[in-house]
Motif scaffolding. Structure first.
Motif, PDB file in Angstrom:
ATOM      1  N   SER A  72       0.839  -1.190   0.000  1.00 61.07           N
ATOM      2  CA  SER A  72       0.000   0.000   0.000  1.00 61.07           C
ATOM      3  C   SER A  72       0.877   1.244   0.000  1.00 61.07           C
ATOM      4  O   SER A  72       2.026   1.221   0.442  1.00 61.07           O
ATOM      5  N   LYS A  73       0.317   2.344  -0.490  1.00 61.74           N
ATOM      6  CA  LYS A  73       1.035   3.606  -0.473  1.00 61.74           C
ATOM      7  C   LYS A  73       1.090   4.214   0.922  1.00 61.74           C
ATOM      8  O   LYS A  73       1.903   5.092   1.189  1.00 61.74           O
ATOM      9  N   SER A  74       0.209   3.782   1.798  1.00 66.73           N
ATOM     10  CA  SER A  74       0.182   4.300   3.161  1.00 66.73           C
ATOM     11  C   SER A  74       1.158   3.522   4.036  1.00 66.73           C
ATOM     12  O   SER A  74       1.481   2.367   3.766  1.00 66.73           O
ATOM     13  N   ASP A  75       1.599   4.170   5.087  1.00 65.97           N
ATOM     14  CA  ASP A  75       2.469   3.507   6.044  1.00 65.97           C
ATOM     15  C   ASP A  75       1.670   2.491   6.855  1.00 65.97           C
ATOM     16  O   ASP A  75       0.484   2.697   7.123  1.00 65.97           O
ATOM     17  N   PRO A  76       2.302   1.400   7.258  1.00 68.74           N
ATOM     18  CA  PRO A  76       1.571   0.419   8.075  1.00 68.74           C
ATOM     19  C   PRO A  76       1.179   1.018   9.413  1.00 68.74           C
ATOM     20  O   PRO A  76       1.916   1.820  10.004  1.00 68.74           O
ATOM     21  N   LEU A  77       0.016   0.632   9.904  1.00 70.76           N
ATOM     22  CA  LEU A  77      -0.479   1.167  11.162  1.00 70.76           C
ATOM     23  C   LEU A  77       0.290   0.562  12.325  1.00 70.76           C
ATOM     24  O   LEU A  77       0.361  -0.649  12.474  1.00 70.76           O
ATOM     25  N   ASN A  78       0.877   1.394  13.125  1.00 71.24           N
ATOM     26  CA  ASN A  78       1.535   0.978  14.356  1.00 71.24           C
ATOM     27  C   ASN A  78       1.543   2.172  15.306  1.00 71.24           C
ATOM     28  O   ASN A  78       0.887   3.182  15.057  1.00 71.24           O
ATOM     29  N   HIS A  79       2.278   2.043  16.413  1.00 72.62           N
ATOM     30  CA  HIS A  79       2.276   3.105  17.412  1.00 72.62           C
ATOM     31  C   HIS A  79       3.135   4.297  17.005  1.00 72.62           C
ATOM     32  O   HIS A  79       3.196   5.280  17.751  1.00 72.62           O
ATOM     33  N   ARG A  80       3.795   4.244  15.857  1.00 75.66           N
ATOM     34  CA  ARG A  80       4.635   5.352  15.418  1.00 75.66           C
ATOM     35  C   ARG A  80       4.021   6.158  14.278  1.00 75.66           C
ATOM     36  O   ARG A  80       4.541   7.210  13.926  1.00 75.66           O
ATOM     37  N   THR A  81       2.982   5.660  13.669  1.00 79.03           N
ATOM     38  CA  THR A  81       2.390   6.345  12.530  1.00 79.03           C
ATOM     39  C   THR A  81       1.026   6.907  12.919  1.00 79.03           C
ATOM     40  O   THR A  81       0.360   6.398  13.824  1.00 79.03           O
ATOM     41  N   THR A  82       0.636   7.947  12.220  1.00 76.53           N
ATOM     42  CA  THR A  82      -0.658   8.583  12.442  1.00 76.53           C
ATOM     43  C   THR A  82      -1.629   8.106  11.371  1.00 76.53           C
ATOM     44  O   THR A  82      -1.291   8.117  10.184  1.00 76.53           O
ATOM     45  N   PRO A  83      -2.821   7.662  11.743  1.00 72.51           N
ATOM     46  CA  PRO A  83      -3.784   7.222  10.721  1.00 72.51           C
ATOM     47  C   PRO A  83      -4.094   8.340   9.736  1.00 72.51           C
ATOM     48  O   PRO A  83      -4.099   9.529  10.079  1.00 72.51           O
TER      49      PRO A  83
END
Length: 230
Positions: A144-155
């Motif tokens: 995906s073009k979006s960053d994977p969801l984790n505690h370091r990324t913002t939805p």
């Protein structure tokens, strides 16, 4: 007397083998051959190559009769079980069902003029970089073009900019909006502080601190006031 590799008996002098040659056991021992071929197969490798990963029926959907592969829990289809089943199907002395492989694959086999299934174009519809490490669906994980969801990324659905600042403003009547009116001290009102409510814990603490400071700065009996060292 011992079995030879051709299936008969051999009367070789001094031979103690009760079956064929152990060095060529895969040619005359079907169970040994099947176990050796499928011993190190993993579900990940089989899914990557599109091979079987679950027990499947050899009959059309909805058939309620006896299905040997399902009844005996046969997973791998490269064993002696399928060889024996194919031999029974082609035996003229036995009553057996025909093969349903084409019907399961979706190829019309019961019409007078079969046209086959509709072939839709599939070139370029699945993203792939051409390497063997990027699996294809349904067994692969699509990038995906979006960053994977984790505690370091913002939805991506979280507002940013002015919309985010408006979300932090307390509503009228909320807990943060009911603070007392501040009074300013210092030059030009540069420092803001809140006046504690009379009788509250903060008011009593401030009063005790002021009393202690006054006692420390009070002049000693019979002497002048001495400033406290800094």
């Amino acid at each position: 007397m011992a079995f030879s590799t051709s299936g008969g008996f051999s009367a070789a002098a001094g031979s103690t083998c009760l079956a064929g040659d152990p060095e060529d056991q895969a040619s005359w021992h079907a169970s040994f051959r099947d176990a050796s071929n499928n011993m190190y197969r993993t579900s990940y490798t089989d899914m990557s190559h599109g091979r079987e990963v679950c027990v499947r029926s050899d009959y059309p959907s909805g058939y309620g009769g006896h299905v040997p592969s399902v009844r005996h829990d046969v997973l791998f289809r490269n064993t002696g079980f399928d060889m024996e089943t194919a031999g029974r199907r082609t035996d003229q002395k036995r009553d057996a069902f025909p093969g349903f492989r084409d019907q399961i694959l979706g190829i019309p086999t019961t019409t007078s003029c079969p046209r086959g299934a509709k072939k839709t174009p599939t070139h370029g519809i699945i993203p792939h970089n051409g390497t063997t490490t990027m699996l294809k669906p349904p067994w692969g994980v699509l990038t995906s073009k979006s960053d994977p969801l984790n505690h370091r990324t913002t939805p991506r659905t979280t507002p940013r900019g002015p919309a985010a600042s408006s979300m932090l403003t307390p509503r009228p009547g909320a807990l943060g909006a009911s603070l007392p009116t501040p009074r300013t001290v210092g030059f030009g009102g540069s420092t803001a502080m809140y006046t504690p409510r009379p009788g509250s814990g903060a008011s009593r603490s401030n009063e005790a601190a002021m009393n202690l400071a006054g006692a420390m700065l009070a002049p000693a009996p019979g002497g002048d006031a001495t400033p406290m060292p800094r």
